[in-house]
Design a protein around this motif. Sequence first.
Motif, mmCIF file in Angstrom:
data_model
loop_
_atom_site.group_PDB
_atom_site.id
_atom_site.type_symbol
_atom_site.label_atom_id
_atom_site.label_comp_id
_atom_site.label_asym_id
_atom_site.label_seq_id
_atom_site.Cartn_x
_atom_site.Cartn_y
_atom_site.Cartn_z
ATOM 1 N N ILE A 162 0.840 -1.206 0.000
ATOM 2 C CA ILE A 162 0.000 0.000 0.000
ATOM 3 C C ILE A 162 0.873 1.253 0.000
ATOM 4 N N LEU A 163 1.901 1.258 0.859
ATOM 5 C CA LEU A 163 2.812 2.401 0.899
ATOM 6 C C LEU A 163 3.554 2.560 -0.426
ATOM 7 N N TYR A 164 3.939 1.424 -1.000
ATOM 8 C CA TYR A 164 4.657 1.443 -2.270
ATOM 9 C C TYR A 164 3.798 2.075 -3.363
ATOM 10 N N VAL A 165 2.550 1.636 -3.459
ATOM 11 C CA VAL A 165 1.639 2.191 -4.463
ATOM 12 C C VAL A 165 1.433 3.686 -4.228
ATOM 13 N N THR A 166 1.297 4.057 -2.944
ATOM 14 C CA THR A 166 1.135 5.476 -2.613
ATOM 15 C C THR A 166 2.350 6.280 -3.048
ATOM 16 N N VAL B 215 13.473 7.511 -2.614
ATOM 17 C CA VAL B 215 14.388 6.515 -2.038
ATOM 18 C C VAL B 215 14.566 6.762 -0.548
ATOM 19 N N LEU B 216 14.683 8.038 -0.170
ATOM 20 C CA LEU B 216 14.849 8.388 1.238
ATOM 21 C C LEU B 216 13.655 7.914 2.064
ATOM 22 N N CYS B 217 12.455 8.151 1.547
ATOM 23 C CA CYS B 217 11.249 7.693 2.249
ATOM 24 C C CYS B 217 11.224 6.169 2.332
ATOM 25 N N GLY B 218 11.662 5.516 1.243
ATOM 26 C CA GLY B 218 11.729 4.060 1.253
ATOM 27 C C GLY B 218 12.702 3.548 2.295
#
Length: 655
Positions: free
Chosen positions: A19-23, A254-257
């Motif tokens: 879900i976070l990835y899609v967001t 990338v930072l958020c990931g």
Amino acid sequence: MDFFERQEAAQKATKRIVILYVTFVILLALSIHLAVSLLLFLGSETDTGFSLNKSVFLNFFIDPLLLLLSFGITFSIIAIATAYKNFNLRQGGAAVALSLGAREVNPGTLNYREKRLLNVIEEIALASGVPAPRVFIMDDEPGINAFAAGYSPNDAAIAVTQGALLYFNREELQAVIGHEFSHILNGDMRLNIKLIGVLFGILCISIIGSLIVRLAPRMTTRSRGRRSKNSNAGVVVLIFAFGAMVWLIGSIGVLCGRIIQAMISRQREKLADASSIQFTRNPNAMANALKIIGACSHGGTVNNVHASEISHMFFTSAFSKQLFATHPPVLERIQSIDSSFDGDYTATRKLMVQRLKRQEKKEEENEEENLIHRGAIARTILRNADSLLGTEEADSYSGEQTSKPEKSPLPDMQSAIQEQILASGGATACLLASLISSEQSIRDIQIGIVREGYGDEIIQQIEQMDGYLRTLNAPEKRYVCETAVNTLRVLPNRDISILLAHLEKLVYADAQVDAFEFASLRLFKSRLMPDVIRSRAKIQAPGQLAKDASYVLRVLANFGTPDADEARNAWSAGATSLESSFGAMVYDKQAHFNDLNRFDTALLNLVNLSPVAKRDFIEACKAVVTFDQQITDTEYYFLYAIADVIEVTGWKLGE
């Protein structure tokens, strides 16, 4: 919370990651669309003069065709990059280890430290009910670290650095390996390996932006004439600015990931430390292992260029400095186990110096390691055999081939046979021998099949292995066959396919397949050729698979008794325990093991159950088998074959 509940929690965490990835991807696409709109707006303003008309910019931003183009290109880049990375990792844990330059350990290695590592992993695998993973060493890494990777336990791999082998003693190595096994049991590996693909997909946006920034200035140098250069200068500046924006957007993504990666990893690492102590019952060993890492000048540093991609998988932080640490500080982890530790590593450093002075192991120390290993394996097998039905009912175990011995013969295993099993030829002979019939007419056919495929040289080995295997009970025979399987996993896929084909020929030599043969063949297939794609399939609700579950229980009920009423009562014992999750089941009078394809299909469908549902189902299978208060060798093999096929990680019959 048991291991199965933790596995389910890890899978729920995977859903949250999706879900976070899609967001993130939507926000990235929207940001890039904003950059494209701004680029076109500024380009149009360059031609007409900088009036900065907001309505013109808004027209670009809400243009449906431009919006579709921006989102489509962004989604495509990320999807292709993620798919590319996942494809490279399709072989599971081994692919991750090889990407870091790790070397797979030969099961027949003569190196003392490598042999000790293999022994420790084998002991913990047997004690925890997990298939022994493939083992790798990162020879060029002096730092002290380790990781586990894979989509499922059947394709898992554990890798350790050379520094870990060099500095850890046996107990400390057990603690670290126990930590990595907990990642396998808790279902962390699947989540971790998915994070690699996700982060790589987002990283590619940043990489493309940096490429645009580097290439934009070259456009002016390739133009001819001053007028041409002047006319292109504005365009180049805009392209450069666009590339910088894309790079910035990708970098923020990338930072958020990395932040999400760190949050998940820190939580799972604390759980893994606690689970390791639960495995080994030796908190001092875990504390000492962490102290050695804290005292080492290299720490847990891993220098490989791909280390950042799997930083969340390591035992401890793989970098000396990290903005968003994927692991709790080493000192914090030590003090959570040993609250009296004040952070002074002086004594630990002295201990490390002493260990370095003892590089060369003497022959008697090698023999001592072998004795420790054989003793640990024998105790675990005896404990498993004694707890088949619980300690109070252990005497109800009834082997069809041999009775339960008072002590395991494994410590007394002939060294020649042991050495043979650790070589590919001997391991092949062991698996072939395990399916050789005692009936002479069938045996002659099977020997002919083996001779045709492998020649006369292997026949003598098979005869020797067959004689040895017949002295073992079911738990012991399973252990020996698993050791042979672990040896053969390093073979090329072509050789493994040839072996499996010959094993199938042995099974069908008498034109029928009994339960023991099916269970053995299924075990060998699941370990030697794990189905990674099926391991990644979508989870289904238990109610959707109730018919398959009922069918398997019905077939199991037939094994215990020829009496139809007793078989139905045994089936009912298992089906009743599943009603709360699977719903009411229908008794299938036609279900029989002779319908091999139907039974195999039912088992493969049950792979899609959640971890907790798998635990409940295998316990229901156990209830069916133990309804008559005894477990035969065939039933023992069959239960473990079911557990292997549907991937019930960490389940043991005696618990």
